[in-house]
Write a protein that holds these residues in place. Structure first.
Motif, short mmCIF file in Angstrom:
data_model
loop_
_atom_site.label_atom_id
_atom_site.label_comp_id
_atom_site.label_asym_id
_atom_site.label_seq_id
_atom_site.Cartn_x
_atom_site.Cartn_y
_atom_site.Cartn_z
N ARG A 112 0.83 -1.21 0.00
CA ARG A 112 0.00 0.00 0.00
C ARG A 112 0.87 1.26 0.00
O ARG A 112 0.56 2.25 -0.67
N ARG A 113 1.95 1.22 0.81
CA ARG A 113 2.84 2.39 0.84
C ARG A 113 3.49 2.62 -0.54
O ARG A 113 3.58 3.74 -1.03
N GLY A 114 3.92 1.56 -1.17
CA GLY A 114 4.50 1.69 -2.52
C GLY A 114 3.48 2.20 -3.53
O GLY A 114 3.80 3.03 -4.40
N CYS A 115 2.25 1.70 -3.40
CA CYS A 115 1.19 2.16 -4.32
C CYS A 115 0.89 3.64 -4.13
O CYS A 115 0.69 4.38 -5.10
N LYS A 116 0.89 4.07 -2.86
CA LYS A 116 0.63 5.48 -2.58
C LYS A 116 1.71 6.38 -3.18
O LYS A 116 1.43 7.44 -3.76
N GLU A 117 2.97 5.94 -3.06
CA GLU A 117 4.07 6.73 -3.64
C GLU A 117 3.96 6.78 -5.16
O GLU A 117 4.20 7.83 -5.79
N LYS A 118 3.60 5.65 -5.76
CA LYS A 118 3.45 5.62 -7.22
C LYS A 118 2.34 6.55 -7.68
O LYS A 118 2.46 7.24 -8.70
N LEU A 119 1.24 6.59 -6.93
CA LEU A 119 0.13 7.47 -7.30
C LEU A 119 0.54 8.95 -7.21
O LEU A 119 0.12 9.78 -8.03
N ALA A 120 1.35 9.28 -6.19
CA ALA A 120 1.82 10.66 -6.06
C ALA A 120 2.70 11.05 -7.25
O ALA A 120 2.58 12.14 -7.82
N VAL A 121 3.60 10.12 -7.61
CA VAL A 121 4.46 10.39 -8.78
C VAL A 121 3.62 10.49 -10.05
O VAL A 121 3.87 11.34 -10.92
N LEU A 122 2.60 9.65 -10.17
CA LEU A 122 1.73 9.68 -11.35
C LEU A 122 1.00 11.01 -11.46
O LEU A 122 0.85 11.57 -12.56
N GLU A 123 0.57 11.55 -10.33
CA GLU A 123 -0.12 12.85 -10.34
C GLU A 123 0.82 13.96 -10.83
O GLU A 123 0.42 14.81 -11.64
N ILE A 124 2.06 13.92 -10.35
CA ILE A 124 3.04 14.92 -10.80
C ILE A 124 3.30 14.80 -12.30
O ILE A 124 3.36 15.79 -13.04
N ILE A 125 3.44 13.56 -12.76
CA ILE A 125 3.72 13.33 -14.19
C ILE A 125 2.55 13.82 -15.05
O ILE A 125 2.75 14.43 -16.11
N GLU A 126 1.34 13.57 -14.61
CA GLU A 126 0.17 14.02 -15.39
C GLU A 126 0.12 15.54 -15.47
O GLU A 126 -0.22 16.11 -16.53
N LYS A 127 0.46 16.23 -14.38
CA LYS A 127 0.50 17.69 -14.42
C LYS A 127 1.57 18.19 -15.41
O LYS A 127 1.33 19.14 -16.17
N GLU A 128 2.74 17.55 -15.39
CA GLU A 128 3.80 17.94 -16.32
C GLU A 128 3.40 17.67 -17.77
O GLU A 128 3.71 18.46 -18.67
N ILE A 129 2.69 16.56 -17.99
CA ILE A 129 2.23 16.25 -19.35
C ILE A 129 1.26 17.32 -19.84
O ILE A 129 1.34 17.79 -20.99
N VAL A 130 0.35 17.75 -18.98
CA VAL A 130 -0.61 18.79 -19.35
C VAL A 130 0.12 20.11 -19.65
O VAL A 130 -0.18 20.80 -20.63
N ALA A 131 1.10 20.46 -18.80
CA ALA A 131 1.84 21.71 -19.00
C ALA A 131 2.65 21.68 -20.30
O ALA A 131 2.65 22.65 -21.08
N LYS A 132 3.32 20.57 -20.58
CA LYS A 132 4.12 20.47 -21.80
C LYS A 132 3.23 20.47 -23.04
O LYS A 132 3.57 21.05 -24.08
N GLY A 133 2.08 19.82 -22.93
CA GLY A 133 1.15 19.83 -24.06
C GLY A 133 0.66 21.24 -24.37
O GLY A 133 0.58 21.65 -25.55
N ALA A 134 0.36 22.00 -23.32
CA ALA A 134 -0.07 23.40 -23.53
C ALA A 134 1.07 24.23 -24.12
O ALA A 134 0.85 25.10 -24.98
N GLU A 135 2.30 23.97 -23.68
CA GLU A 135 3.46 24.71 -24.21
C GLU A 135 3.67 24.42 -25.69
O GLU A 135 3.98 25.33 -26.47
#
Length: 346
Positions: free
Chosen positions: A320-343
């Motif tokens: 569960r702890r590993g899954c939680k960390e992965k989800l946090a990283v996934l959220e950051i990656i999705e935000k960066e993908i949205v920002a780069k797409g807009a750029e």
């Protein structure tokens, strides 16, 4: 002495109250600026008159030439004759310039004492200073005249030093020219000199003609090149201006090219980074099974006891702890993908 007052009056009188003549003048010169009226006893008003006279002088010359070539009728007036006589004076412009310089010297003093203020007490002192200053101007004029004469003398001496007139051979040519009617009437700019000399020298003086042939093929130095610069000056200036314009266009194109390449490189880097983020996102999505495994271990721990339950619970918590960390990283990656797409869309 120079009768400049007569000339200035004539220039104004020639066109004053004569509409037809003014119209001819404007048609020929494309100018509507005419000479001003001259007043012999109003010195302070004569500076604008002589300034205008010098300003319209080229136009006046053009008008007089048109009359001389009979393209316009001759006015036949005394003022026209006065101007025509003045044009024959090679120093008339220098005389007008000198008169203008004198007028500019006197005008400040004259204007200063055209006042209602009680300044008569200061007239003597100012007049003495003014006279002394005019003497200084007179000395400067004499020095200038002396310098001009010295400069002319130096030029003549230099020409004598560099010219071929000092050689006896050219003296012989000059004496031959002075005795021959053909030489006196020869037009050097219309006929070829070698053909002319050949007719006179080839048969009676073959050796002299052979020498003249060698003399005529000598270099004229830079005369041809210099003449090209003089004749083609405007074309050269146009070419230089055109070359400068092309150079500026080239520089502008190079700047745009560099900016375009920089934008392309920046976009390529952004696209590569976006692809990397997408790959990382796919990797994290593959690991979403951690949550299911954690739930499965937790369910198994419910039916167990002792060390087995502790082991299963520990595994469930780790997953569960590993899954939680992965989800946090996934959220950051999705935000960066949205920002780069807009750029990239900008």
């Amino acid at each position: 002495m120079w009768l400049l007052d007569k000339l200035l009056k004539a220039k104004h009188t020639l066109f004053h109250n004569v509409p037809a003549r003014r119209e001819d003048y404007s048609a020929v010169t494309k100018s509507t600026v005419f000479p001003l009226s001259f007043c012999g006893h109003r010195w302070i008003e004569n500076l604008p008159v002589v300034e205008r006279a010098l300003a319209v002088w080229p136009s006046l010359l053009q008008y007089m030439d048109t009359v001389r070539t009979k393209k316009l009728p001759n006015p036949g007036t005394a003022s026209f004759d006065t101007i025509a006589a003045a044009l024959k004076d090679p120093l008339i412009l220098a005389k007008l310039q000198f008169y203008m310089a004198l007028a500019r010297t006197f005008n400040p003093f004259l204007k200063k004492y055209q006042t209602d203020e009680p300044v008569m007490l200061f007239l003597c002192k100012d007049l003495a200073e003014f006279i002394m200053s005019t003497k200084g101007v007179e000395r400067m004029a004499l020095d200038f005249r002396s310098d001009c004469m010295q400069g002319l003398s130096n030029i003549v001496r230099k020409v004598q030093e560099k010219s071929p007139l000092k050689y006896p051979m050219f003296e012989a040519f000059l004496s031959l020219e002075s005795r021959s009617e053909e030489f006196l009437s020869f037009p050097p700019m219309q006929k070829m000199l070698d053909i002319f000399l050949c007719d006179f020298l080839s048969k009676p003086y073959p050796e002299l003609w052979a020498f003249c042939q060698k003399l005529l093929i000598l270099s004229h130095g830079q005369a041809f090149v210099e003449r090209g610069f003089s004749v083609n000056k405007q074309e050269l200036l146009n070419s230089v201006a055109s070359a400068r314009s092309r150079y500026r266009v080239h520089l502008d194109q190079e700047r745009r090219k560099k900016k375009s390449e920089a934008r392309g490189q920046k976009r390529k880097a952004a696209e590569d980074y976006l692809e990397e983020l997408k790959k990382r996102k796919k990797t994290i999505l593959v690991s979403e099974g951690l949550a299911r495994d954690a739930d499965r271990f937790a369910e198994e721990a419910v039916g167990k006891a002792g060390s087995k339950m502790a082991e299963l619970t520990s595994k469930s918590n780790i997953l569960r702890r590993g899954c939680k960390e992965k989800l946090a990283v996934l959220e950051i990656i999705e935000k960066e993908i949205v920002a780069k797409g807009a750029e990239l869309r900008r």
